[in-house]
Design an enzyme around this catalytic site. Structure first.
Site, PDB file in Angstrom:
ATOM      1  CB  SER A   1      37.614  48.169  41.021  1.00  0.00           C
ATOM      2  OG  SER A   1      37.718  47.884  39.178  1.00  0.00           O
TER       3      SER A   1
ATOM      4  CE1 TYR B   1      37.021  42.934  39.682  1.00  0.00           C
ATOM      5  CE2 TYR B   1      36.645  44.463  38.942  1.00  0.00           C
ATOM      6  CZ  TYR B   1      36.762  44.102  39.553  1.00  0.00           C
ATOM      7  OH  TYR B   1      38.256  44.568  39.925  1.00  0.00           O
TER       8      TYR B   1
HETATM    9  N1  LIG Z   1      43.775  44.904  36.809  1.00  0.00           N
HETATM   10  C1  LIG Z   1      43.035  46.242  37.103  1.00  0.00           C
HETATM   11  O1  LIG Z   1      43.105  46.653  36.111  1.00  0.00           O
HETATM   12  C2  LIG Z   1      42.414  46.094  38.436  1.00  0.00           C
HETATM   13  C3  LIG Z   1      42.222  46.737  38.546  1.00  0.00           C
HETATM   14  C4  LIG Z   1      41.229  47.672  39.923  1.00  0.00           C
HETATM   15  C5  LIG Z   1      41.006  46.642  40.783  1.00  0.00           C
HETATM   16  N2  LIG Z   1      41.983  45.604  40.272  1.00  0.00           N
HETATM   17  C6  LIG Z   1      41.572  44.309  41.564  1.00  0.00           C
HETATM   18  O2  LIG Z   1      43.540  44.152  41.804  1.00  0.00           O
HETATM   19  C7  LIG Z   1      43.262  43.237  42.508  1.00  0.00           C
HETATM   20  C8  LIG Z   1      44.599  42.539  42.605  1.00  0.00           C
HETATM   21  O3  LIG Z   1      44.919  42.064  40.520  1.00  0.00           O
HETATM   22  P1  LIG Z   1      45.793  42.317  39.681  1.00  0.00           P
HETATM   23  O4  LIG Z   1      45.080  43.032  38.758  1.00  0.00           O
HETATM   24  O5  LIG Z   1      46.877  42.500  40.544  1.00  0.00           O
HETATM   25  O6  LIG Z   1      45.503  40.779  39.223  1.00  0.00           O
HETATM   26  P2  LIG Z   1      46.720  39.818  39.115  1.00  0.00           P
HETATM   27  O7  LIG Z   1      47.735  39.915  38.188  1.00  0.00           O
HETATM   28  O8  LIG Z   1      45.774  38.514  37.952  1.00  0.00           O
HETATM   29  O9  LIG Z   1      47.014  38.785  40.141  1.00  0.00           O
HETATM   30  C9  LIG Z   1      45.619  38.836  40.983  1.00  0.00           C
HETATM   31  C10 LIG Z   1      46.692  38.207  42.124  1.00  0.00           C
HETATM   32  O10 LIG Z   1      45.511  37.504  43.253  1.00  0.00           O
HETATM   33  C11 LIG Z   1      44.998  36.051  43.236  1.00  0.00           C
HETATM   34  N3  LIG Z   1      44.177  35.146  43.552  1.00  0.00           N
HETATM   35  C12 LIG Z   1      43.255  34.882  42.579  1.00  0.00           C
HETATM   36  N4  LIG Z   1      42.093  34.202  43.074  1.00  0.00           N
HETATM   37  C13 LIG Z   1      42.767  33.703  44.500  1.00  0.00           C
HETATM   38  C14 LIG Z   1      42.535  33.077  45.706  1.00  0.00           C
HETATM   39  N5  LIG Z   1      41.887  32.337  45.148  1.00  0.00           N
HETATM   40  N6  LIG Z   1      42.938  33.013  46.603  1.00  0.00           N
HETATM   41  C15 LIG Z   1      44.283  33.840  46.827  1.00  0.00           C
HETATM   42  N7  LIG Z   1      44.821  34.548  46.058  1.00  0.00           N
HETATM   43  C16 LIG Z   1      44.039  34.385  44.418  1.00  0.00           C
HETATM   44  C17 LIG Z   1      46.626  35.222  42.819  1.00  0.00           C
HETATM   45  O11 LIG Z   1      47.074  34.500  42.861  1.00  0.00           O
HETATM   46  P3  LIG Z   1      46.983  32.947  42.314  1.00  0.00           P
HETATM   47  O12 LIG Z   1      46.673  32.768  41.370  1.00  0.00           O
HETATM   48  O13 LIG Z   1      48.613  32.228  42.794  1.00  0.00           O
HETATM   49  O14 LIG Z   1      45.732  32.833  43.536  1.00  0.00           O
HETATM   50  C18 LIG Z   1      47.288  36.302  41.933  1.00  0.00           C
HETATM   51  O15 LIG Z   1      48.403  36.852  42.325  1.00  0.00           O
HETATM   52  C19 LIG Z   1      41.700  42.420  42.355  1.00  0.00           C
HETATM   53  O16 LIG Z   1      41.115  42.351  43.608  1.00  0.00           O
HETATM   54  C20 LIG Z   1      41.227  43.250  41.304  1.00  0.00           C
HETATM   55  O17 LIG Z   1      40.224  43.155  41.187  1.00  0.00           O
HETATM   56  C21 LIG Z   1      42.500  44.881  39.355  1.00  0.00           C
END
Ligand SMILES: NC(=O)c1ccc[n+]([C@@H]2O[C@H](COP(=O)([O-])OP(=O)(O)OC[C@H]3O[C@@H](n4cnc5c(N)ncnc54)[C@H](OP(=O)(O)O)[C@@H]3O)[C@@H](O)[C@H]2O)c1
Length: 235
Positions: free
Chosen positions: A135, A148
């Site tokens: 991130s 985080y």
């Molecule tokens: N959105 C942002 O602004 C942003 C920015 C920078 C980086 N990121 C990073 O990008 C990645 C994906 O985030 P996203 O934005 O796509 O968020 P999201 O839409 O909330 O998706 C998160 C995913 O992680 C899974 N997850 C959560 N806890 C888990 C666990 N204990 N075991 C297995 N899977 C788990 C969720 O599935 P389940 O609930 O089914 O487990 C979901 O598929 C993350 O690493 C996040 O830190 C996001």
């Protein structure tokens, strides 16, 4: 070249969009998240290419089992997209320490378990790629998201360490998105901060933009490693 690609956190957001793009390209996908039912429609479209397995990355045995399923079905793992993650934002002084535990367990320990599950196989054949989703919070510290930020700084440290230890054998890529418009903010436990971040992230990148970057890193020739990528929304 058709690859076998394991994606954690594949049920929503960046992980789900990445799975959709890679399935279209014909890759074999092994998709994990705690609840993979949102992926059933995609699997129905590509039944021979996609395996779903409910996997909580905080449970080491489940992560190992996910990798074992990939090898049993497709004979190898070419790429890990280490994507599962979540964020809780609050002041350190006011935070719920359970939130810290969850971020450390998922973002840090879960990512390490996934790396550990694929690394021996990749090193044995001296080929493979690990893409860690960090991130912008892995590059900068923001008040109210300090823990985080710490987990995402740690992911960058682990990526760089992995690269230094294994760069002659496998490709290590770190992708650091800024705000992305996914369901990420829904998890924030502090209600006021959740509302604030939901509207902030609504103006962010699309999941498709980040998924396209992940796909690009996979598509580079085998002798090319995109080691680090930062993608920010233009605000
Ligand atoms: N959105 C942002 O602004 C942003 C920015 C920078 C980086 N990121 C990073 O990008 C990645 C994906 O985030 P996203 O934005 O796509 O968020 P999201 O839409 O909330 O998706 C998160 C995913 O992680 C899974 N997850 C959560 N806890 C888990 C666990 N204990 N075991 C297995 N899977 C788990 C969720 O599935 P389940 O609930 O089914 O487990 C979901 O598929 C993350 O690493 C996040 O830190 C996001």
């Amino acid at each position: 070249m058709i690859k076998t690609i394991l994606i954690t956190g594949a049920s929503k957001g960046i992980g789900k969009r990445t799975a959709e793009l890679l399935a279209t390209d014909g890759h074999q996908l092994v998709l994990g998240s705690r609840n993979t039912s949102p992926l059933k429609e995609l699997q129905a479209q590509y039944p021979d290419q996609i395996i779903l397995q409910d996997t909580d990355v905080t449970v080491k045995a489940q992560v190992m089992a996910l990798a074992e399923t990939a090898v049993a079905k497709f004979g190898k793992i070419d790429v890990l997209v280490n994507n599962a993650g979540l964020g809780h934002f609050d002041l350190i002084a006011e935070a719920n320490t359970d939130d810290w535990d969850q971020m450390i367990d998922v973002n840090l320990k879960g990512a390490l378990y996934a790396i550990h599950s694929v690394l021996p196989g990749m090193l044995a054949k001296e080929k493979g790629q690990i893409i860690n989703i960090a991130s912008v919070a892995g590059h900068h510290i923001f008040p109210r998201s300090v823990v985080y930020c710490a987990t995402k700084h740690a992911i960058r440290a682990i990526s760089e360490g992995l690269r230094l230890e294994n760069q002659d054998k496998i490709r290590i890529t770190t992708i650091s998105p800024g705000a992305v418009n996914t369901s990420f903010a829904e998890n924030i436990s502090n209600e006021n901060i959740r509302k604030e971040f939901k509207s902030y992230m609504a103006g962010g990148l699309t999941a498709n933009t980040v998924a396209t970057a992940i796909k690009q890193c996979i598509d580079y020739p085998e002798n090319v490693t995109m080691t680090e990528m930062i993608i920010r929304p233009k605000r």
